[in-house]
Enzyme design. Structure first.
Site: not given
Ligand code: SDX
Length: 378
Positions: A224, A263, A314
């Site tokens: 996050h 996201h 971010d």
């Molecule tokens: C913020 O929710 C909000 O509105 C948050 C925010 C706000 O303004 O408050 O927008 C701010 O927190 C933005 C997010 C910041 N975090 C990151 O950048 C961390 C990296 N991102 C991820 O971990 C992920 O994308 C999330 C946590 C942001 C979202 O995760 P989800 O929706 O639970 O999706 P998931 O983890 O189930 O991923 C789905 C697929 C997976 O592949 P499989 O395992 O199914 O094969 O996408 C892949 C994930 O591996 N994936 C990524 C990835 N994000 C998702 N792979 C590599 N790098 C990534 N960043």
């Protein structure tokens, strides 16, 4: 045993948990609006104070309303000597984001009317929190560097005053403007994890300080609000645009997450990242510092090519704050200071039409069984 057909919504993905009048996120179109105003227009044309007024009261302020609100924030910026002492004496030199969480929790003890749970009292507390969080973050950072805290400057706006309290100098016009824009873009985002944590806490009728403490705790996680600092560490580690492709490939091959990408809601791009990319491009042109935009855009291109993911707020916020001279350890506290207004708006909305937030779970543990006394256990 639980019914394997039960549709468990992991991470509450896709679950509608509230009705809100505060912001609308269109994940398919990649659009975000606060009380009906597009966030990219607010970022380009308004101040953080104007947007804070909008999120708290539902309307953009008139000139007179804005002046009065700005004065209210000014009047509440200073933190108590007791809070300064607490920050000075925190054991173990905590990270700035953790110190902010602790200090916000401690603010409850000096509330002027703790038993008053009326909306006006909670609005007063919200203004106190929004106004004082930057002062807390700046004071703790300076004391951690062995320097004296700097008192707020009543002649400066919210964002500029933060820079002044941190560095002892008012920011250049362009820096002040870009920080204000970044704070507007980070101000509010529906039921993100930290805002949802705040609403769950407020729904028990715990006070706003407790709800803010829950929110800051949730924001401090790398999935996050701590993703921004992780994204900057990644850019520093990559070092140059030429190394991006191989770096991203190696990270993804190793099953690593690329911080600042992906996201839960935006599936065709985060509109905030687009504005921040433009800000970063301008900063690159303006400040004679290392150029981050070219490398960041190469990362964006490679992550999209290799994993079909888009940057979130971010990712471009990180090199923007870095180019503005902020240390990485302050990125998440800056996010918290920006999002304080979103948390406040949601907490007040929760109090106004409350129901305890308590989802269910399906059980997947051992079936019912006889108790074995201690003497009989082998
Ligand atoms: C913020 O929710 C909000 O509105 C948050 C925010 C706000 O303004 O408050 O927008 C701010 O927190 C933005 C997010 C910041 N975090 C990151 O950048 C961390 C990296 N991102 C991820 O971990 C992920 O994308 C999330 C946590 C942001 C979202 O995760 P989800 O929706 O639970 O999706 P998931 O983890 O189930 O991923 C789905 C697929 C997976 O592949 P499989 O395992 O199914 O094969 O996408 C892949 C994930 O591996 N994936 C990524 C990835 N994000 C998702 N792979 C590599 N790098 C990534 N960043």
């Amino acid at each position: 045993m639980w019914d394997k057909e039960a549709n468990v919504a992991r991470g509450l993905a896709g679950v509608i948990a509230a009705v809100t009048h505060i912001s609308l996120i269109d994940g398919e179109q990649g659009q975000l609006s606060y009380c009906g105003y597009d966030v990219t227009e607010l970022a380009r044309k308004s101040s953080y104070e104007e947007v804070s007024y909008l999120l708290l009261y539902g309307e953009l302020p008139t000139a007179g309303q804005l002046e009065a609100f700005e004065q209210l924030l000014l009047d509440n910026r200073a933190i108590s000597p007791a809070l300064l002492d607490l920050l000075r004496n925190l054991p173990g030199a905590p990270k700035p984001a953790d110190a902010l969480r602790t200090a916000v929790s401690a603010m409850a003890a000096t509330d002027s009317s703790p038993s008053d749970v009326s909306r006006p009292a909670n609005l007063r507390r919200a203004v106190r929190l929004i106004a004082q969080m930057p002062t807390i973050a700046a004071a703790h950072w300076r004391m951690r560097q062995g320097e004296k805290p700097i008192d707020p400057d009543p002649s400066l706006g919210h964002a500029s005053n933060f820079v002044y309290m941190l560095f002892g100098r008012a920011p250049r016009q362009v820096e002040a403007r870009f920080l204000d824009m970044a704070m507007i873009l980070m101000a509010e985002h529906g039921l993100n994890a930290s805002t949802f944590a705040a609403r769950v806490t407020a729904a028990t009728l715990a006070d706003i300080y407790a709800a803010f403490t829950s929110a800051i705790g949730a924001l401090n996680g790398p999935l996050h609000g701590a993703a921004n600092a992780e994204a900057m560490k990644m850019l520093l580690e990559i070092g140059s645009p030429e190394k991006v492709e191989a770096y991203i490939r190696a990270q993804l091959m190793a099953g690593k997450r690329i911080m600042g990408f992906g996201h839960r809601v935006y599936k065709s791009g985060d509109p905030r990242a687009i504005v921040l990319r433009e800000v970063l491009a301008t900063l690159d042109g303006d400040l004679n510092k290392p150029r981050w935009c070219k490398m960041a855009m190469e990362v964006e291109d490679q992550v999209h090519k290799q994993k079909n993911l888009y940057p979130n707020v971010d990712f471009y916020c990180a090199p923007t704050l870095y180019s503005l001279g902020f240390p990485m350890e302050l990125f998440t506290p800056i996010f918290a200071c920006s999002r304080s207004i979103g948390w406040a708006a949601h907490i007040l909305e929760q109090y106004d039409d409350n129901k305890l937030i308590r989802p269910d779970a399906v059980y997947d543990g051992p079936a019912q069984r006889e108790y074995t006394p201690l003497a009989g256990r082998k």
